[in-house]
Design a protein around this motif. Structure first.
Motif, PDB file in Angstrom:
ATOM      1  N   VAL A 297      -8.327  -8.360   3.799  1.00  0.00           N
ATOM      2  CA  VAL A 297      -8.242  -9.817   4.163  1.00  0.00           C
ATOM      3  C   VAL A 297      -7.986  -9.687   5.832  1.00  0.00           C
ATOM      4  O   VAL A 297      -8.750 -10.806   6.495  1.00  0.00           O
ATOM      5  CB  VAL A 297      -6.901 -10.509   3.503  1.00  0.00           C
ATOM      6  CG1 VAL A 297      -6.700 -11.756   3.989  1.00  0.00           C
ATOM      7  CG2 VAL A 297      -7.205 -10.549   1.996  1.00  0.00           C
ATOM      8  N   VAL A 298      -7.256  -8.770   6.335  1.00  0.00           N
ATOM      9  CA  VAL A 298      -6.975  -8.800   7.846  1.00  0.00           C
ATOM     10  C   VAL A 298      -8.559  -8.475   8.547  1.00  0.00           C
ATOM     11  O   VAL A 298      -8.811  -9.339   9.483  1.00  0.00           O
ATOM     12  CB  VAL A 298      -6.082  -7.798   8.184  1.00  0.00           C
ATOM     13  CG1 VAL A 298      -5.878  -7.529   9.771  1.00  0.00           C
ATOM     14  CG2 VAL A 298      -4.762  -7.929   7.652  1.00  0.00           C
ATOM     15  N   LEU A 299      -9.044  -7.693   7.967  1.00  0.00           N
ATOM     16  CA  LEU A 299     -10.431  -7.410   8.149  1.00  0.00           C
ATOM     17  C   LEU A 299     -11.362  -8.690   8.289  1.00  0.00           C
ATOM     18  O   LEU A 299     -12.166  -8.911   9.218  1.00  0.00           O
ATOM     19  CB  LEU A 299     -11.242  -6.148   7.465  1.00  0.00           C
ATOM     20  CG  LEU A 299     -12.652  -6.055   7.755  1.00  0.00           C
ATOM     21  CD1 LEU A 299     -12.974  -5.301   9.336  1.00  0.00           C
ATOM     22  CD2 LEU A 299     -13.267  -4.958   6.753  1.00  0.00           C
ATOM     23  N   VAL A 300     -11.211  -9.449   7.180  1.00  0.00           N
ATOM     24  CA  VAL A 300     -12.204 -10.680   7.261  1.00  0.00           C
ATOM     25  C   VAL A 300     -11.573 -11.701   8.190  1.00  0.00           C
ATOM     26  O   VAL A 300     -12.709 -12.258   8.593  1.00  0.00           O
ATOM     27  CB  VAL A 300     -12.315 -11.094   5.485  1.00  0.00           C
ATOM     28  CG1 VAL A 300     -12.648 -12.738   5.506  1.00  0.00           C
ATOM     29  CG2 VAL A 300     -12.690 -10.020   4.643  1.00  0.00           C
TER      30      VAL A 300
ATOM     31  N   GLY B 187       2.537  -6.246   8.193  1.00  0.00           N
ATOM     32  CA  GLY B 187       2.661  -5.266   9.347  1.00  0.00           C
ATOM     33  C   GLY B 187       1.814  -3.940   9.091  1.00  0.00           C
ATOM     34  O   GLY B 187       1.161  -3.452  10.094  1.00  0.00           O
ATOM     35  N   VAL B 188       1.895  -3.427   7.913  1.00  0.00           N
ATOM     36  CA  VAL B 188       1.428  -2.315   7.697  1.00  0.00           C
ATOM     37  C   VAL B 188      -0.238  -2.369   7.781  1.00  0.00           C
ATOM     38  O   VAL B 188      -1.131  -1.602   8.185  1.00  0.00           O
ATOM     39  CB  VAL B 188       1.845  -1.550   6.173  1.00  0.00           C
ATOM     40  CG1 VAL B 188       0.870  -0.396   6.076  1.00  0.00           C
ATOM     41  CG2 VAL B 188       3.293  -1.230   6.437  1.00  0.00           C
ATOM     42  N   ALA B 189      -0.610  -3.416   7.230  1.00  0.00           N
ATOM     43  CA  ALA B 189      -2.101  -3.755   7.076  1.00  0.00           C
ATOM     44  C   ALA B 189      -2.695  -3.900   8.415  1.00  0.00           C
ATOM     45  O   ALA B 189      -3.776  -3.488   8.751  1.00  0.00           O
ATOM     46  CB  ALA B 189      -2.233  -5.250   6.064  1.00  0.00           C
ATOM     47  N   LEU B 190      -1.796  -4.519   9.325  1.00  0.00           N
ATOM     48  CA  LEU B 190      -2.323  -4.643  10.534  1.00  0.00           C
ATOM     49  C   LEU B 190      -2.554  -3.173  11.366  1.00  0.00           C
ATOM     50  O   LEU B 190      -3.459  -2.982  12.005  1.00  0.00           O
ATOM     51  CB  LEU B 190      -1.403  -5.629  11.612  1.00  0.00           C
ATOM     52  CG  LEU B 190      -1.319  -6.952  11.099  1.00  0.00           C
ATOM     53  CD1 LEU B 190      -0.348  -7.686  11.923  1.00  0.00           C
ATOM     54  CD2 LEU B 190      -2.716  -7.816  11.636  1.00  0.00           C
ATOM     55  N   LEU B 191      -1.511  -2.321  10.823  1.00  0.00           N
ATOM     56  CA  LEU B 191      -1.597  -0.981  11.395  1.00  0.00           C
ATOM     57  C   LEU B 191      -2.908  -0.294  10.987  1.00  0.00           C
ATOM     58  O   LEU B 191      -3.462   0.585  11.564  1.00  0.00           O
ATOM     59  CB  LEU B 191      -0.518  -0.173  11.118  1.00  0.00           C
ATOM     60  CG  LEU B 191       0.933  -0.595  11.892  1.00  0.00           C
ATOM     61  CD1 LEU B 191       2.085   0.067  11.339  1.00  0.00           C
ATOM     62  CD2 LEU B 191       0.804  -0.594  13.257  1.00  0.00           C
ATOM     63  N   VAL B 192      -3.082  -0.385   9.689  1.00  0.00           N
ATOM     64  CA  VAL B 192      -4.289   0.297   9.041  1.00  0.00           C
ATOM     65  C   VAL B 192      -5.544  -0.151   9.500  1.00  0.00           C
ATOM     66  O   VAL B 192      -6.512   0.570   9.005  1.00  0.00           O
ATOM     67  CB  VAL B 192      -4.071   0.814   7.538  1.00  0.00           C
ATOM     68  CG1 VAL B 192      -2.833   1.343   7.354  1.00  0.00           C
ATOM     69  CG2 VAL B 192      -3.888  -0.597   6.777  1.00  0.00           C
ATOM     70  N   PHE B 193      -5.723  -1.373   9.618  1.00  0.00           N
ATOM     71  CA  PHE B 193      -6.863  -2.244   9.945  1.00  0.00           C
ATOM     72  C   PHE B 193      -7.752  -1.475  10.499  1.00  0.00           C
ATOM     73  O   PHE B 193      -8.937  -1.783  10.119  1.00  0.00           O
ATOM     74  CB  PHE B 193      -6.520  -3.471  10.432  1.00  0.00           C
ATOM     75  CG  PHE B 193      -7.608  -4.399  11.411  1.00  0.00           C
ATOM     76  CD1 PHE B 193      -8.743  -4.617  10.558  1.00  0.00           C
ATOM     77  CD2 PHE B 193      -7.722  -4.284  12.541  1.00  0.00           C
ATOM     78  CE1 PHE B 193      -9.793  -5.125  11.133  1.00  0.00           C
ATOM     79  CE2 PHE B 193      -8.933  -4.787  13.338  1.00  0.00           C
ATOM     80  CZ  PHE B 193      -9.958  -5.290  12.265  1.00  0.00           C
ATOM     81  N   PRO B 194      -7.597  -0.822  11.864  1.00  0.00           N
ATOM     82  CA  PRO B 194      -8.598  -0.138  12.430  1.00  0.00           C
ATOM     83  C   PRO B 194      -9.330   1.001  11.531  1.00  0.00           C
ATOM     84  O   PRO B 194     -10.459   1.253  11.883  1.00  0.00           O
ATOM     85  CB  PRO B 194      -7.979   0.738  13.693  1.00  0.00           C
ATOM     86  CG  PRO B 194      -6.854  -0.032  13.824  1.00  0.00           C
ATOM     87  CD  PRO B 194      -6.390  -0.822  12.425  1.00  0.00           C
ATOM     88  N   LYS B 195      -8.604   1.538  10.463  1.00  0.00           N
ATOM     89  CA  LYS B 195      -9.497   2.335   9.804  1.00  0.00           C
ATOM     90  C   LYS B 195     -10.560   1.788   9.018  1.00  0.00           C
ATOM     91  O   LYS B 195     -11.531   2.299   8.319  1.00  0.00           O
ATOM     92  CB  LYS B 195      -8.448   2.991   8.396  1.00  0.00           C
ATOM     93  CG  LYS B 195      -7.434   4.007   9.752  1.00  0.00           C
ATOM     94  CD  LYS B 195      -6.452   4.642   8.567  1.00  0.00           C
ATOM     95  CE  LYS B 195      -5.572   5.460   9.378  1.00  0.00           C
ATOM     96  NZ  LYS B 195      -4.745   6.259   8.621  1.00  0.00           N
ATOM     97  N   LEU B 196     -10.462   0.482   8.789  1.00  0.00           N
ATOM     98  CA  LEU B 196     -11.379  -0.390   7.856  1.00  0.00           C
ATOM     99  C   LEU B 196     -12.502  -1.059   8.705  1.00  0.00           C
ATOM    100  O   LEU B 196     -13.389  -1.793   8.426  1.00  0.00           O
ATOM    101  CB  LEU B 196     -10.810  -1.276   7.373  1.00  0.00           C
ATOM    102  CG  LEU B 196      -9.848  -1.141   5.809  1.00  0.00           C
ATOM    103  CD1 LEU B 196      -8.816  -0.025   6.178  1.00  0.00           C
ATOM    104  CD2 LEU B 196      -9.463  -2.447   5.264  1.00  0.00           C
TER     105      LEU B 196
END
Length: 650
Positions: free
Chosen positions: A79-82, A237-246
């Motif tokens: 969702v963050v990626l979208v 917060g964790v989703a924002l941190l892992v977002f670059p991997k997506l």
């Protein structure tokens, strides 16, 4: 026999160099026979399928990569990626489409901001990351296609352990297609994208139905998510941190702009204002982003809650093929095999889209900079080069999809970051304060994402650095090898200059190369006195001075405009602006020879200083050892000594 041996290489050379620009529009092709007819283009939704084979094909591996990177948080991170896609990348590239309607992209926008060597080196750096993006697209897509083939239940036993061979075969097959000729891809892309998206709709709907039918999977997922991360804020917060991997899910935007020349415009469109083409491209970008966003959210959710976590890991049945796993699991072997075939086809064709992007991008810059041989404008030699590099990358990464994710994401993120910066600068120059702030914030987001991705997965920037180093090294060596080429594209004389040439053509044509200093009467008087003494020229002979001003020595090819003026009532002077003094003088001499059918003479003074240092000055700054370099340029341009203009040095 000798004639046959001579003919075969000639035919091979003609075949290799055929169609110098059939894959790349926008770069200069030397001396076209006649203007190309206007290109009507295709409807925007058809062109969307051409870029969509790259963008939509990431569904083949994106859900699996997201699950490995974010685990149970995969849907939240998606969702963050979208959000970043729709609120960040999409507005940026809609603006890029406005600023570069001929498909030049953000690299061309940034190129205009910098001049001299720093601009060229900056563009070469971006080209290195673009090469990373496109080449890894080829190798990663081929590797994932081979994964789908090897992991098909009907073929697993026969193909197990042969993934490297299959991947190399797919890359070679791609190269062979381009060697044969690849002029019409849109029709094939429409069919592939239509079938692939249709099959994904079936898989997605089936997956959602099973989620609703097995209600406990949502409860189990929610319970596990809460136990692992605590509350919603922690999850975000964790989703924002892992977002670059997506970030792989952001691919396709640069390709979307690159295919702009294929988009059909309005009847009233002009080259300067192609409003219809820009509008169509914006529809293309928006529609593709919305379709992909819906698929990303749905597929990340169903794969996370329906597939056991261990199956995503290396060796698992869902590794690199999560949706194919669901297709086989819930729709049977026949449908699963059809889905595998469709996925393999679109992944392989995504490599074709990337190859087209490379062949469209590189000839725009390297030959124009003098940083590639002439044959770099031809499709087939470049296809061979890119295919061999793709072989090397496949071997280095062992045809592993997960291993190539970092390099792919780095290339994608650097290009998107450069696009965000370019549109920020464009908005600021246009005085659009609100857009400047908005694009500035987007630039910060993408720069942050790029830095985090580089820190966490340095292999991406390492492979990018290798591409950059390779491009810069080969470019500089090529520029050095082509240093003595006659690289003036055309010579134009104004009325006064034409008059000077006609006047001296009735006698012996004598030019004096002069480095302009104070340009007072004494400078020209002393120069003539010295030339007469050094070369024993009779006092009755007349001279015309030639003065070259270097404007940007980093440019390689340019036209030459010659202006004539009379100084101090008696001295005739031709003034020129060029990237290189020797090349400009050689071009002028050859032009005068051809227009007057007389052999011109030019007189120089020897340049003081170390010859090697002077050559470096010529190579970097267009000046230095002018006399011998002018003679060498003339020697290469005119092999017949009898027709070659005469060079005198005193």
């Amino acid at each position: 026999m000798a004639s046959t041996e001579h003919t075969a290489p000639s035919r091979l050379r003609a075949w290799m160099l055929e169609g110098l620009s059939d894959m790349g529009k926008g770069h200069r092709v030397p001396e076209p026979a006649e203007p190309e007819p206007a290109h009507r283009g295709q409807r925007w939704w058809r062109v969307m399928c051409l870029t969509g084979v790259d963008y939509f094909s990431t569904l083949g591996y994106q859900p699996g990569i997201a699950a490995l990177a974010a685990g149970l948080l995969s849907p939240v991170a998606t969702v963050v990626l979208v959000v970043v896609t729709l609120a960040g990348a999409l507005p940026v590239y809609r603006r890029v489409a406005e600023e570069s309607p001929r498909g030049e992209g953000s690299i061309a926008m940034l190129e205009r901001l910098l001049s001299f060597w720093k601009g060229k080196l900056f563009v070469l750096t971006l080209l290195g990351f673009a090469a990373t993006d496109f080449l890894i697209t080829i190798t990663l897509s081929a590797a994932d296609a081979s994964t789908h083939l090897v992991e098909n239940p009907h073929l697993t036993d026969a193909l197990r352990g042969r993934q490297m061979v299959i991947t190399l075969f797919l890359v070679a097959l791609l190269g062979a297609v381009f060697l044969k000729g690849f002029l019409e891809a849109i029709g094939v892309a429409v069919v592939l994208v239509g079938i692939y998206l249709g099959l994904n709709v079936v898989v997605a709907v089936t997956g959602l139905w099973h989620v609703l039918a097995e209600e406990h999977v949502i409860t189990d997922w929610g319970r596990a998510l809460t136990a692992e991360h605590g509350n919603a804020l922690a999850m975000i917060g964790v989703a924002l941190l892992v977002f670059p991997k997506l970030a792989l899910g952001l691919s396709g935007f640069e390709t979307g702009v690159a295919v702009m020349p294929h988009v059909e415009g309005d009847p009233g469109d002009t080259d300067a204002k192609p409003a219809g083409r820009i509008r169509g491209t914006k529809k293309l970008l928006t529609t593709a982003a919305v379709i992909m966003s819906v698929f990303l959210i749905v597929t990340s959710f169903i794969t996370t809650v329906l597939i056991p976590e261990k199956e995503f890991e290396s060796g698992g049945r869902a590794n690199g093929r999560a949706l194919a796993y669901l297709a086989h699991q819930y729709l049977g072997g026949v449908f699963g095999t059809v889905y595998d075939v469709s996925t393999i086809a679109i992944l392989w064709f995504a490599g074709a889209s990337a190859m087209a992007g490379l062949l469209n991008l590189m000839p725009r810059y390297l030959p124009r900079y003098g940083m590639a041989p002439h044959w770099a404008r031809a499709v087939r030699p470049m296809v061979i080069v890119f295919t061999l590099v793709a072989f090397l990358v496949t071997w280095i990464f062992d045809a592993d999809v997960d291993a190539q994710g970092g390099a792919y994401a780095t290339g994608v993120l650097v290009l998107i970051s450069s696009a965000a910066i370019a549109v920020t600068i464009a908005a600021r120059k246009a005085g659009q304060r609100h857009w400047t702030v908005a694009f500035g914030v987007i630039s910060v987001v993408f720069l942050y994402t790029t830095v985090v991705n580089v820190i966490e997965r340095p292999d991406g920037v390492k492979i990018g650095a290798c591409f950059i180093a390779g491009i810069i090294l080969v470019s500089l060596l090529s520029r050095l090898a082509r240093a003595f080429e006659l690289r003036v594209t055309g010579v134009t004389l104004d009325a006064m200059a034409e008059r000077f040439v006609r006047d001296i053509a009735s006698r012996r044509i004598r030019f004096v190369a002069n480095e302009p200093d104070s340009r007072d009467a004494g400078e020209y008087r002393e120069k003539i006195k010295q030339i007469r003494a050094d070369n024993d020229v009779p006092g009755t002979e007349d001279f015309v001075f030639v003065e070259v001003t270097v404007v940007d020595a980093s440019e390689f090819e340019s036209g030459l405009t010659v202006r004539g003026e009379v100084l101090h009532g008696r001295y005739r002077v031709l003034t020129l602006e060029s990237a290189s003094v020797p090349n400009a003088l050689a071009a002028l001499l050859l032009h005068v020879r051809d227009s007057t059918r007389c052999t011109p003479h030019i007189y120089f003074e020897w340049t003081e200083g170390n010859p090697f240092t002077n050559f470096l000055r010529f190579f970097l700054f267009g000046q230095g050892e002018v006399a011998p370099v002018t003679r060498e340029v003339l020697r290469e341009a005119e092999p017949d000594p009898a027709r070659r203009p005469r060079v005198h040095v005193g």
